[in-house]
Structures are given as structure tokens and as C-alpha cells.
Design an enzyme around this catalytic site. Structure first.
Site, mmCIF file in Angstrom:
data_model
loop_
_atom_site.group_PDB
_atom_site.id
_atom_site.type_symbol
_atom_site.label_atom_id
_atom_site.label_comp_id
_atom_site.label_asym_id
_atom_site.label_seq_id
_atom_site.Cartn_x
_atom_site.Cartn_y
_atom_site.Cartn_z
ATOM 1 N N LYS A 36 15.172 -37.831 -35.133
ATOM 2 C CA LYS A 36 14.581 -37.040 -34.055
ATOM 3 C C LYS A 36 14.488 -37.883 -32.796
ATOM 4 O O LYS A 36 13.816 -38.926 -32.778
ATOM 5 C CB LYS A 36 13.171 -36.572 -34.434
ATOM 6 N N ASP A 63 14.692 -33.208 -29.833
ATOM 7 C CA ASP A 63 13.349 -32.582 -29.794
ATOM 8 C C ASP A 63 12.788 -32.660 -28.381
ATOM 9 O O ASP A 63 11.812 -33.356 -28.130
ATOM 10 C CB ASP A 63 12.421 -33.285 -30.802
ATOM 11 N N LYS A 65 11.960 -29.873 -26.676
ATOM 12 C CA LYS A 65 11.053 -28.711 -26.536
ATOM 13 C C LYS A 65 11.145 -28.068 -25.157
ATOM 14 O O LYS A 65 10.197 -28.075 -24.380
ATOM 15 C CB LYS A 65 9.611 -29.138 -26.820
ATOM 16 N N ASP A 68 10.782 -23.479 -19.710
ATOM 17 C CA ASP A 68 10.900 -23.307 -18.256
ATOM 18 C C ASP A 68 11.425 -21.895 -18.016
ATOM 19 O O ASP A 68 11.506 -21.101 -18.962
ATOM 20 C CB ASP A 68 11.857 -24.388 -17.695
ATOM 21 N N THR A 127 1.661 -28.347 -34.577
ATOM 22 C CA THR A 127 0.871 -28.671 -35.770
ATOM 23 C C THR A 127 -0.409 -29.438 -35.408
ATOM 24 O O THR A 127 -1.252 -29.664 -36.260
ATOM 25 C CB THR A 127 1.717 -29.472 -36.780
ATOM 26 N N ARG A 203 4.981 -41.281 -38.049
ATOM 27 C CA ARG A 203 4.154 -42.461 -38.291
ATOM 28 C C ARG A 203 3.926 -42.797 -39.759
ATOM 29 O O ARG A 203 3.753 -43.981 -40.083
ATOM 30 C CB ARG A 203 2.812 -42.288 -37.555
HETATM 31 O O1 C5P Z 1 4.022 -39.227 -36.487
HETATM 32 P P1 C5P Z 1 4.088 -37.795 -36.928
HETATM 33 O O2 C5P Z 1 4.643 -37.605 -38.315
HETATM 34 O O3 C5P Z 1 2.815 -37.016 -36.672
HETATM 35 O O4 C5P Z 1 5.199 -37.168 -35.957
HETATM 36 C C1 C5P Z 1 5.480 -35.797 -35.966
HETATM 37 C C2 C5P Z 1 6.631 -35.577 -35.053
HETATM 38 O O5 C5P Z 1 6.956 -34.201 -35.036
HETATM 39 C C3 C5P Z 1 6.341 -35.994 -33.620
HETATM 40 O O6 C5P Z 1 7.522 -36.623 -33.154
HETATM 41 C C4 C5P Z 1 6.116 -34.691 -32.881
HETATM 42 O O7 C5P Z 1 6.624 -34.725 -31.566
HETATM 43 C C5 C5P Z 1 6.940 -33.712 -33.697
HETATM 44 N N1 C5P Z 1 6.466 -32.339 -33.651
HETATM 45 C C6 C5P Z 1 5.183 -31.966 -34.043
HETATM 46 N N2 C5P Z 1 4.782 -30.653 -33.975
HETATM 47 C C7 C5P Z 1 5.649 -29.722 -33.554
HETATM 48 C C8 C5P Z 1 6.949 -30.089 -33.155
HETATM 49 C C9 C5P Z 1 7.327 -31.420 -33.243
HETATM 50 O O8 C5P Z 1 4.402 -32.814 -34.468
HETATM 51 N N3 C5P Z 1 5.307 -28.435 -33.546
#
Ligand code: C5P
Length: 229
Positions: A36, A63, A65, A68, A127, A203
Site C-alpha cells: 500500500k 491508497d 483516497k 474532489d 475504520t 503497524r
Molecule cells: O497501521 P494500521 O494497520 O492501522 O494501518 C491501516 C492502514 O489502512 C493505514 O495505512 C490507513 O491509511 C489504511 N486505511 C484505514 N482505513 C480505511 C482505509 C485505509 O485504516 N478506511
């Protein structure tokens, strides 16, 4: 690790340094088949980040997103798709005509550059948000605008599949660990059991003391979750 597991696992490279992102991606590439590239890495490296991940044998989830007016989103989607990214997304909150423009731009860009069209996903509700009241409307917009799928939490996978849409699920955490800024979290096993087409993990793997161990644990959990399907 089977390709059915590896192809579902997406590593979120949330770092502002391409060399560091490449190092993490290379180390966990035996278990994760998709990288990603989000805003932080894109701000540092631009489309070179896509090329570098492709050269490691990884598919790319762009990603960025998009959100606009339709004309701007169509042009941006076209420009990103020209780089041959495999998955792209836009915010469903931008409305149905914006999502249609996103899908059209993504298809045009890939076609112009001779690539297979990317998978187009609409972000339903982040999320990190607990209020999911907009989910049903956004899911329906994703469907009617021609998106291939949605970004959603593990709890919403079944609704998306019922609508004929694929699911990419962030907010993944190992059992018993800190959710950090995510609110609606699922373990890798539970997300796989619920049928997630892709799991985005940042993470929990990239910030682990031993990323290889965490990556292999995530893959083992996904394999276990899938056998329950
Ligand atoms: O570190 P973590 O596992 O929380 O990262 C989740 C990844 O998913 C981040 O890069 C975040 O930008 C992405 N993401 C998200 N929720 C969304 C879309 C993408 O957490 N709805």
C-alpha cells in the site's frame, strides 16, 4: 505460503522514506503480496514508489483516497492508473457521480498505458470512525457507480459481498494488542474467516520488533481463517 494468502495480504507502508519502505516491503514480501502506497510515501517518492514495489514483485494498492469534484477525480485517477497500479480507491463520501468519474478515469488511464484496469474501491466509513450510519448508502453508491469493491471494516464484509462487491479491510490487529487510532478492529483470522478479499496491515507488522515473525503470524492466521470458510 500459498498465493491465496499472500495475494490477500497488503502491507501499509506508512513511512515518508522510500528506502525504508522498500526495506520493510522486501523483508515481509514472502508473506505479503501487495504494497500500500499512501499519502506519506507518495509525498516523498511520487510514482517511483509504485515502480519500486513492482520491481520487488509486489502488486500496488494506490491508497490516495481521491475525493474532489468529478472532473478532478477523473483526471487524477487516469494519471495514477497510467502507472499500472493494481488497486486504487476514492471516498464514497464524494458522491455517485464522483465515483463514476473515478472508475472511468482509472479504466482510461490503464487502457492508455496498456495495463489491465485496476481494481476500483470506494472507501465507505473509515475504520477509525465509530459512526457507521453512512455505510449502507455508500455501499449502494459503490455498487451503482461500477466500483469493484469497497474498503470497509471486518463487520461489514457480508453486506458488501451480498451486494456483489469485493472487500479490502483495514483496522487489523492481533488479539490482545492496542487498537491505536483504529476503532473497528478485527484479528487477521477473524477478517479472513469473514471473507475479506484483502487485509491491510500496517503497524501490527511494520512496527513489530520482529516484522518477519509478525508477517508470518498474520499469514498463518489468514490461512487458518480461510480454512474455516
Ligand atoms: O497501521 P494500521 O494497520 O492501522 O494501518 C491501516 C492502514 O489502512 C493505514 O495505512 C490507513 O491509511 C489504511 N486505511 C484505514 N482505513 C480505511 C482505509 C485505509 O485504516 N478506511
Amino acid at each position: 505460503m500459498g498465493e491465496n494468502v499472500r495475494g490477500r495480504l497488503v502491507v501499509a507502508l506508512d513511512v515518508g522514506d522510500l528506502a525504508a519502505a522498500e526495506e520493510v516491503a522486501r523483508r515481509i514480501s514472502p508473506w505479503f503480496g501487495v504494497a500500500k502506497v499512501g499519502h506519506e510515501l507518495y509525498a516523498d517518492a511520487g510514482p517511483a514508489a509504485f515502480d519500486r514495489m513492482h520491481s520487488l514483485g509486489l502488486a500496488v494498492f494506490c491508497d490516495l483516497k481521491l475525493h474532489d469534484i468529478p472532473n478532478t477525480v477523473e483526471r487524477a485517477a487516469r494519471a495514477h492508473a497510467r502507472h499500472g497500479v493494481e488497486i486504487m480507491n476514492a471516498h464514497a463520501a464524494g458522491g455517485e457521480s464522483m465515483l463514476r468519474a473515478f472508475v472511468a478515469g482509472a479504466h482510461e488511464g490503464a487502457r492508455d498505458a496498456g495495463f489491465t484496469p485496476p481494481i476500483t474501491l470506494a472507501v465507505t466509513v473509515l475504520t477509525s470512525e465509530s459512526d457507521t450510519s453512512a455505510f449502507a448508502t455508500r455501499l449502494e453508491m459503490a455498487r451503482t457507480s461500477g466500483c469493484d469493491g469497497v474498503v470497509c471494516s471486518g463487520a461489514e464484509i457480508k453486506y458488501a459481498h451480498d451486494a456483489g462487491l469485493k472487500t479490502l479491510v483495514p483496522g487489523i490487529r492481533f488479539a490482545g494488542t492496542d487498537a491505536q487510532d483504529q476503532v473497528r478492529v478485527f484479528t487477521p483470522a477473524d477478517a479472513a474467516r469473514a471473507g475479506a478479499d484483502w487485509l491491510v496491515i500496517g503497524r501490527a507488522v511494520t512496527g513489530a520488533d520482529d516484522p518477519e515473525e509478525a508477517a508470518s503470524r498474520a499469514a498463518a492466521e489468514v490461512a487458518e481463517g480461510l480454512t474455516g470458510n
